[in-house]
Design a protein around this motif. Sequence first.
Motif: not given
Length: 240
Positions: A9-15
């Motif tokens: 989820v964090q990686a998706s938010a950053i992307l």
Amino acid sequence: MTHSFKYGVQASAILFASVLTTACHEANDPGLEYAPQMYESLPYDPLRQVDANTVNPMGINERTPAIGTVPRGKLNYFSHVGKDSVGIAERKLRNPLRYTLANLEEGKVLYTRNCQHCHGEQGDGQGPVGAKFKGVPNYATGAYATMNEAHIYHVIQWGKGRMMPHGSQVNPEERWKIAMYVRVLQKGKGPDGMSEMAQSDLDPSQKTNPENTAPLGQAQADKASETPGQGDQARNGTAE
């Protein structure tokens, strides 16, 4: 599993944030384009360009038209007589139309649409607008009764005083027909004077004003009355 989901989820938010930041960096930048040849024309488009044109001056695709260029279908749409040269217009412009009842009837329709609200049905300046703001002339009185059709044509095209130009609203043929109908109103009989002016068997240069032997298609430069708005030294376009 929980940690993996959290990191995902964090990686998706950053992307997602990176994509938004990149897309908003340049307002006109559409971002990544797939098959850009489908969006951007390879030949030069005169009304749109992405990069500076390296051939034409100023880096634009459009070129300035040559001096004297006339739009298609607009030849003679505007006479080559200047706005402030009504006297020249009176002497040089010639009405190509005949004083037929059909032309006068059409002139009446055009006058009703474009002029009557100020100049009135009778040409006495008592239209709904003219009656309110005052100062609109009566065609049948004073110097206004002797204006030839070329003078009227020129004023329709360029305007005069508080009257705005109508050259973009009515084409040259329509201006002449309005001018011919105004000549009817100059007789002081309103629309009823059309039958007297209509002579289908005469050339317009032969149709004369009963009050003046000069043909209507020519400037009445020798008339004694002053041209409206031309001062005390000008008489229908010629200075003494």
